[in-house]
Design a protein around this motif. Structure first.
Motif, PDB file in Angstrom:
ATOM      1  N   VAL A  78    -103.421 -20.984 -39.238  1.00 45.15           N
ATOM      2  CA  VAL A  78    -103.072 -19.609 -39.582  1.00 45.15           C
ATOM      3  C   VAL A  78    -103.917 -19.148 -40.766  1.00 45.15           C
ATOM      4  CG1 VAL A  78    -101.218 -18.153 -40.490  1.00 45.15           C
ATOM      5  CG2 VAL A  78    -100.763 -19.706 -38.609  1.00 45.15           C
ATOM      6  N   ASP A  79    -104.158 -20.040 -41.703  1.00 44.30           N
ATOM      7  CA  ASP A  79    -105.021 -19.718 -42.841  1.00 44.30           C
ATOM      8  C   ASP A  79    -106.406 -19.295 -42.355  1.00 44.30           C
ATOM      9  OD1 ASP A  79    -106.182 -19.601 -45.374  1.00 44.30           O
ATOM     10  OD2 ASP A  79    -106.647 -21.732 -45.371  1.00 44.30           O
ATOM     11  N   ALA A  80    -106.957 -20.020 -41.409  1.00 42.58           N
ATOM     12  CA  ALA A  80    -108.280 -19.672 -40.883  1.00 42.58           C
ATOM     13  C   ALA A  80    -108.246 -18.341 -40.146  1.00 42.58           C
ATOM     14  CB  ALA A  80    -108.774 -20.783 -39.955  1.00 42.58           C
ATOM     15  N   VAL A  81    -107.150 -18.064 -39.458  1.00 38.71           N
ATOM     16  CA  VAL A  81    -107.030 -16.798 -38.737  1.00 38.71           C
ATOM     17  C   VAL A  81    -107.031 -15.622 -39.716  1.00 38.71           C
ATOM     18  CG1 VAL A  81    -105.409 -15.412 -37.362  1.00 38.71           C
ATOM     19  CG2 VAL A  81    -105.942 -17.741 -36.691  1.00 38.71           C
ATOM     20  N   PHE A  82    -106.436 -15.809 -40.896  1.00 40.32           N
ATOM     21  CA  PHE A  82    -106.430 -14.737 -41.889  1.00 40.32           C
ATOM     22  C   PHE A  82    -107.742 -14.669 -42.674  1.00 40.32           C
ATOM     23  CE2 PHE A  82    -101.690 -15.012 -41.763  1.00 40.32           C
ATOM     24  CZ  PHE A  82    -101.512 -13.728 -41.268  1.00 40.32           C
ATOM     25  N   LEU A  83    -108.364 -15.807 -42.934  1.00 45.67           N
ATOM     26  CA  LEU A  83    -109.565 -15.823 -43.748  1.00 45.67           C
ATOM     27  C   LEU A  83    -110.795 -15.280 -43.022  1.00 45.67           C
ATOM     28  CD1 LEU A  83    -109.413 -19.132 -45.771  1.00 45.67           C
ATOM     29  CD2 LEU A  83    -109.456 -16.819 -46.653  1.00 45.67           C
ATOM     30  N   PHE A  84    -110.936 -15.563 -41.746  1.00 47.06           N
ATOM     31  CA  PHE A  84    -112.155 -15.147 -41.048  1.00 47.06           C
ATOM     32  C   PHE A  84    -112.307 -13.633 -40.992  1.00 47.06           C
ATOM     33  CE2 PHE A  84    -114.572 -14.102 -37.213  1.00 47.06           C
ATOM     34  CZ  PHE A  84    -115.773 -14.669 -37.570  1.00 47.06           C
ATOM     35  N   ILE A 105    -104.549 -18.199 -50.939  1.00 48.28           N
ATOM     36  CA  ILE A 105    -105.126 -19.545 -50.937  1.00 48.28           C
ATOM     37  C   ILE A 105    -104.426 -20.417 -51.977  1.00 48.28           C
ATOM     38  CG2 ILE A 105    -107.246 -20.847 -51.437  1.00 48.28           C
ATOM     39  CD1 ILE A 105    -108.785 -18.576 -50.118  1.00 48.28           C
ATOM     40  N   GLY A 106    -103.987 -19.819 -53.082  1.00 48.43           N
ATOM     41  CA  GLY A 106    -103.223 -20.570 -54.082  1.00 48.43           C
ATOM     42  C   GLY A 106    -101.929 -21.117 -53.515  1.00 48.43           C
ATOM     43  N   PHE A 107    -101.193 -20.302 -52.759  1.00 44.97           N
ATOM     44  CA  PHE A 107     -99.966 -20.789 -52.122  1.00 44.97           C
ATOM     45  C   PHE A 107    -100.250 -21.934 -51.161  1.00 44.97           C
ATOM     46  CE2 PHE A 107     -97.883 -16.552 -52.987  1.00 44.97           C
ATOM     47  CZ  PHE A 107     -96.931 -17.088 -53.852  1.00 44.97           C
ATOM     48  N   LEU A 108    -101.313 -21.796 -50.370  1.00 49.35           N
ATOM     49  CA  LEU A 108    -101.672 -22.872 -49.455  1.00 49.35           C
ATOM     50  C   LEU A 108    -102.089 -24.132 -50.203  1.00 49.35           C
ATOM     51  CD1 LEU A 108    -103.614 -20.914 -46.733  1.00 49.35           C
ATOM     52  CD2 LEU A 108    -101.367 -21.931 -46.553  1.00 49.35           C
ATOM     53  N   SER A 109    -102.781 -23.968 -51.313  1.00 48.50           N
ATOM     54  CA  SER A 109    -103.200 -25.125 -52.114  1.00 48.50           C
ATOM     55  C   SER A 109    -102.000 -25.844 -52.711  1.00 48.50           C
ATOM     56  CB  SER A 109    -104.142 -24.685 -53.226  1.00 48.50           C
ATOM     57  OG  SER A 109    -105.285 -24.082 -52.681  1.00 48.50           O
ATOM     58  N   GLY A 111     -99.041 -25.973 -51.431  1.00 52.03           N
ATOM     59  CA  GLY A 111     -98.435 -26.713 -50.328  1.00 52.03           C
ATOM     60  C   GLY A 111     -99.194 -27.972 -49.984  1.00 52.03           C
ATOM     61  N   LEU A 112    -100.516 -27.898 -50.006  1.00 52.40           N
ATOM     62  CA  LEU A 112    -101.334 -29.076 -49.714  1.00 52.40           C
ATOM     63  C   LEU A 112    -101.178 -30.137 -50.794  1.00 52.40           C
ATOM     64  CD1 LEU A 112    -103.452 -30.439 -47.942  1.00 52.40           C
ATOM     65  CD2 LEU A 112    -105.200 -29.281 -49.289  1.00 52.40           C
ATOM     66  N   VAL A 113    -101.176 -29.725 -52.063  1.00 55.47           N
ATOM     67  CA  VAL A 113    -100.990 -30.683 -53.161  1.00 55.47           C
ATOM     68  C   VAL A 113     -99.609 -31.321 -53.075  1.00 55.47           C
ATOM     69  CG1 VAL A 113    -100.755 -30.866 -55.670  1.00 55.47           C
ATOM     70  CG2 VAL A 113    -102.676 -29.625 -54.682  1.00 55.47           C
ATOM     71  N   TYR A 114     -98.599 -30.542 -52.730  1.00 54.17           N
ATOM     72  CA  TYR A 114     -97.237 -31.078 -52.583  1.00 54.17           C
ATOM     73  C   TYR A 114     -97.188 -32.129 -51.480  1.00 54.17           C
ATOM     74  CZ  TYR A 114     -92.265 -31.303 -51.571  1.00 54.17           C
ATOM     75  OH  TYR A 114     -90.998 -31.743 -51.332  1.00 54.17           O
ATOM     76  N   ALA A 115     -97.805 -31.814 -50.326  1.00 52.74           N
ATOM     77  CA  ALA A 115     -97.819 -32.773 -49.220  1.00 52.74           C
ATOM     78  C   ALA A 115     -98.601 -34.023 -49.607  1.00 52.74           C
ATOM     79  CB  ALA A 115     -98.427 -32.127 -47.980  1.00 52.74           C
ATOM     80  N   TRP A 116     -99.673 -33.870 -50.352  1.00 51.07           N
ATOM     81  CA  TRP A 116    -100.489 -35.009 -50.773  1.00 51.07           C
ATOM     82  C   TRP A 116     -99.706 -35.901 -51.727  1.00 51.07           C
ATOM     83  CZ3 TRP A 116    -106.138 -34.229 -52.789  1.00 51.07           C
ATOM     84  CH2 TRP A 116    -106.748 -35.456 -52.903  1.00 51.07           C
ATOM     85  N   ARG A 117     -99.015 -35.307 -52.707  1.00 45.56           N
ATOM     86  CA  ARG A 117     -98.258 -36.092 -53.675  1.00 45.56           C
ATOM     87  C   ARG A 117     -97.056 -36.785 -53.047  1.00 45.56           C
ATOM     88  NH1 ARG A 117     -98.476 -34.552 -59.751  1.00 45.56           N
ATOM     89  NH2 ARG A 117    -100.681 -34.049 -59.853  1.00 45.56           N
ATOM     90  N   LYS A 118     -96.488 -36.187 -52.015  1.00 48.23           N
ATOM     91  CA  LYS A 118     -95.364 -36.822 -51.321  1.00 48.23           C
ATOM     92  C   LYS A 118     -95.823 -37.974 -50.424  1.00 48.23           C
ATOM     93  CE  LYS A 118     -91.516 -34.739 -52.349  1.00 48.23           C
ATOM     94  NZ  LYS A 118     -90.388 -35.486 -52.878  1.00 48.23           N
ATOM     95  N   GLY A 119     -97.124 -38.117 -50.261  1.00 49.27           N
ATOM     96  CA  GLY A 119     -97.648 -39.215 -49.441  1.00 49.27           C
ATOM     97  C   GLY A 119     -97.655 -38.911 -47.956  1.00 49.27           C
ATOM     98  N   VAL A 120     -97.542 -37.647 -47.608  1.00 47.52           N
ATOM     99  CA  VAL A 120     -97.501 -37.278 -46.202  1.00 47.52           C
ATOM    100  C   VAL A 120     -98.853 -37.468 -45.551  1.00 47.52           C
ATOM    101  CG1 VAL A 120     -97.142 -35.326 -44.641  1.00 47.52           C
ATOM    102  CG2 VAL A 120     -95.602 -35.678 -46.546  1.00 47.52           C
TER     103      VAL A 120
END
Length: 124
Positions: A78-84, A105-109, A111-120
């Motif tokens: 969805v991010d790519a659909v909005f960015l292009f 992009i900050g909100f998406l970042s 979320g990505l950092v949260y998923a990374w720190r949780k070990g997902v």
């Protein structure tokens, strides 16, 4: 009533196109049913799973991590659909749009950092 045939006369071509489309779909399904071979055999009625015969019962549990991967993929798709489209008309949007996209992009970042720190994102 308006002019030449009334209000509903303008919808006759639309109704004809819809009727023709429905008729075409029905004709295709009927033709497929009449032309296909239908000889049921034991092999044909087996459950097919990637070329391997099914063994055991049909219940299998999946780890929740697979669903999280799918969720993250959907988010970034969805991010790519909005960015292009935004990037293609970037010059005409102005700096306010750049700030809004930065927040997005900050909100998406986050979320990505949260998923990374949780070990997902670690594959074990």
């Amino acid at each position: 009533m308006l002019g030449n045939g009334g209000y509903y006369a303008d919808y006759v071509p639309l109704a004809a196109i819809i009727a023709l489309g429905v008729l075409l779909v029905v004709a295709m399904f009927a033709g497929n049913r009449m032309l296909r071979p239908s000889h049921d055999t034991a092999e044909k009625l087996l459950t097919y799973e990637c070329g391997v015969d099914p063994v055991g019962d049909g219940w299998a549990q999946s780890h929740v991590r697979y669903y999280v991967y799918a969720y993250l993929y959907v988010i970034f798709a969805v991010d790519a659909v909005f960015l292009f489209p935004w990037a293609t008309v970037f010059a005409g949007l102005g700096w306010v749009s750049v700030g809004e996209m930065g927040v997005f992009i900050g909100f998406l970042s986050v979320g990505l950092v949260y998923a990374w720190r949780k070990g997902v994102l670690t594959w074990t």
